[in-house]
Design a protein around this motif. Sequence first.
Motif, short mmCIF file in Angstrom:
data_model
loop_
_atom_site.label_atom_id
_atom_site.label_comp_id
_atom_site.label_asym_id
_atom_site.label_seq_id
_atom_site.Cartn_x
_atom_site.Cartn_y
_atom_site.Cartn_z
N ARG A 1 12.09 -6.60 8.47
CA ARG A 1 12.82 -5.81 9.45
C ARG A 1 11.82 -5.11 10.36
O ARG A 1 10.69 -4.83 9.97
N VAL A 2 12.26 -4.82 11.58
CA VAL A 2 11.42 -4.11 12.53
C VAL A 2 11.67 -2.61 12.37
O VAL A 2 12.84 -2.20 12.29
N PRO A 3 10.63 -1.76 12.31
CA PRO A 3 9.22 -2.06 12.53
C PRO A 3 8.61 -2.86 11.37
O PRO A 3 9.00 -2.67 10.22
N ALA A 4 7.65 -3.71 11.72
CA ALA A 4 7.06 -4.59 10.73
C ALA A 4 5.54 -4.54 10.82
O ALA A 4 4.96 -4.32 11.89
N VAL A 5 4.90 -4.76 9.67
CA VAL A 5 3.44 -4.87 9.61
C VAL A 5 3.13 -6.11 8.79
O VAL A 5 3.45 -6.17 7.59
N PHE A 6 2.50 -7.11 9.42
CA PHE A 6 2.18 -8.37 8.75
C PHE A 6 0.66 -8.45 8.52
O PHE A 6 -0.11 -8.44 9.48
N PRO A 7 0.21 -8.53 7.27
CA PRO A 7 -1.23 -8.73 7.01
C PRO A 7 -1.65 -10.13 7.48
O PRO A 7 -0.99 -11.12 7.15
N VAL A 8 -2.74 -10.21 8.23
CA VAL A 8 -3.29 -11.48 8.69
C VAL A 8 -4.80 -11.43 8.54
O VAL A 8 -5.35 -10.39 8.14
N ASP A 9 -5.48 -12.52 8.85
CA ASP A 9 -6.94 -12.55 8.75
C ASP A 9 -7.56 -11.46 9.62
O ASP A 9 -7.31 -11.40 10.82
N GLY A 10 -8.34 -10.60 8.99
CA GLY A 10 -9.09 -9.59 9.75
C GLY A 10 -8.30 -8.39 10.20
O GLY A 10 -8.82 -7.58 10.98
N GLY A 11 -7.07 -8.22 9.75
CA GLY A 11 -6.29 -7.07 10.18
C GLY A 11 -4.81 -7.23 9.91
O GLY A 11 -4.41 -7.90 8.95
N VAL A 12 -4.00 -6.63 10.77
CA VAL A 12 -2.55 -6.72 10.64
C VAL A 12 -1.93 -6.93 12.01
O VAL A 12 -2.54 -6.62 13.04
N ILE A 13 -0.72 -7.46 12.02
CA ILE A 13 0.07 -7.53 13.25
C ILE A 13 1.20 -6.52 13.12
O ILE A 13 1.99 -6.58 12.18
N GLU A 14 1.26 -5.59 14.07
CA GLU A 14 2.27 -4.54 14.06
C GLU A 14 3.34 -4.85 15.10
O GLU A 14 3.03 -5.19 16.25
N LYS B 1 8.29 -2.51 21.97
CA LYS B 1 7.32 -1.57 22.51
C LYS B 1 5.93 -1.82 21.93
O LYS B 1 4.95 -1.21 22.37
N ARG B 2 5.87 -2.71 20.93
CA ARG B 2 4.59 -3.01 20.31
C ARG B 2 4.63 -4.36 19.62
O ARG B 2 5.55 -4.66 18.86
N CYS B 3 3.61 -5.18 19.88
CA CYS B 3 3.40 -6.43 19.17
C CYS B 3 1.89 -6.70 19.27
O CYS B 3 1.44 -7.47 20.12
N HIS B 4 1.13 -6.02 18.41
CA HIS B 4 -0.32 -5.98 18.52
C HIS B 4 -1.01 -6.40 17.22
O HIS B 4 -0.51 -6.13 16.13
N TYR B 5 -2.16 -7.01 17.40
CA TYR B 5 -3.07 -7.30 16.29
C TYR B 5 -4.03 -6.11 16.20
O TYR B 5 -4.64 -5.71 17.20
N VAL B 6 -4.15 -5.53 15.01
CA VAL B 6 -4.98 -4.34 14.82
C VAL B 6 -5.97 -4.59 13.70
O VAL B 6 -5.59 -4.98 12.59
N THR B 7 -7.25 -4.36 13.98
CA THR B 7 -8.29 -4.53 12.97
C THR B 7 -8.47 -3.22 12.19
O THR B 7 -8.00 -2.16 12.62
N PRO B 8 -9.15 -3.26 11.03
CA PRO B 8 -9.35 -2.05 10.23
C PRO B 8 -10.07 -0.93 10.97
O PRO B 8 -9.87 0.25 10.66
N ASP B 9 -10.91 -1.27 11.96
CA ASP B 9 -11.62 -0.22 12.70
C ASP B 9 -10.84 0.26 13.92
O ASP B 9 -11.36 0.99 14.76
N GLY B 10 -9.58 -0.17 14.04
CA GLY B 10 -8.72 0.37 15.08
C GLY B 10 -8.69 -0.40 16.39
O GLY B 10 -8.00 0.00 17.33
N VAL B 11 -9.40 -1.51 16.49
CA VAL B 11 -9.37 -2.32 17.71
C VAL B 11 -8.02 -3.03 17.80
O VAL B 11 -7.56 -3.63 16.82
#
Length: 203
Positions: free
Chosen positions: A66-79, A88-98
Amino acid sequence: MTRGDGRPLQRFRWWQLLSRSLFSLSLPGADGRRTVYTVDVRPMGDGNGAGLADLYLDGRHHASSRVPAVFPVDGGVIEVAASTFGLKRCHYVTPDGVEQQLVPDPGSAAGRRVRLEHDHPALSRSIGSASVVLLVVGVSVVVLELVDVIGRIPPVVDRYGGFASPVQLPLWLTITLGLGAVVASMERALRLRYHWLLDGAAS
């Protein structure tokens, strides 16, 4: 979040412009092979009014949430997050915040908006500026209406003598400005732009 069933990703169809969002991102894995992650969002996906996001890996269904969703992927997550008028958001986010925004499908409403920005940048900027103006005006109207309502509450009248909004807009203009704010929020959602005050007030 639930595990996927491996079904293939369906192509985006023109009649899904208002009922589906499709964003993708290609990332390198630990073995150097690139994986294409695709997020398929249906605003009314679960049948109860809550949005549903599906994650596909190389075109195969991998997970649902369900949305909001956080999907773990290689090198980070997709929010993935939604507003009343779209994503309003569909972003790949790395552990250092990029952060990196996923790319919309060319046939989707968001993809067409991106193409407009690429082909006609001046027009795109004008539309974006008009959206902000409409939302600022819409927020101003909401504030004026709140002032008018608060000024008529009996305890307020008893203590402060009551007060009214300094500007009284005709009903037709209030409705028109409200509709303009809704359209502006929809346009901004196509670009994944969101501000809690501007876009939130139009909700």
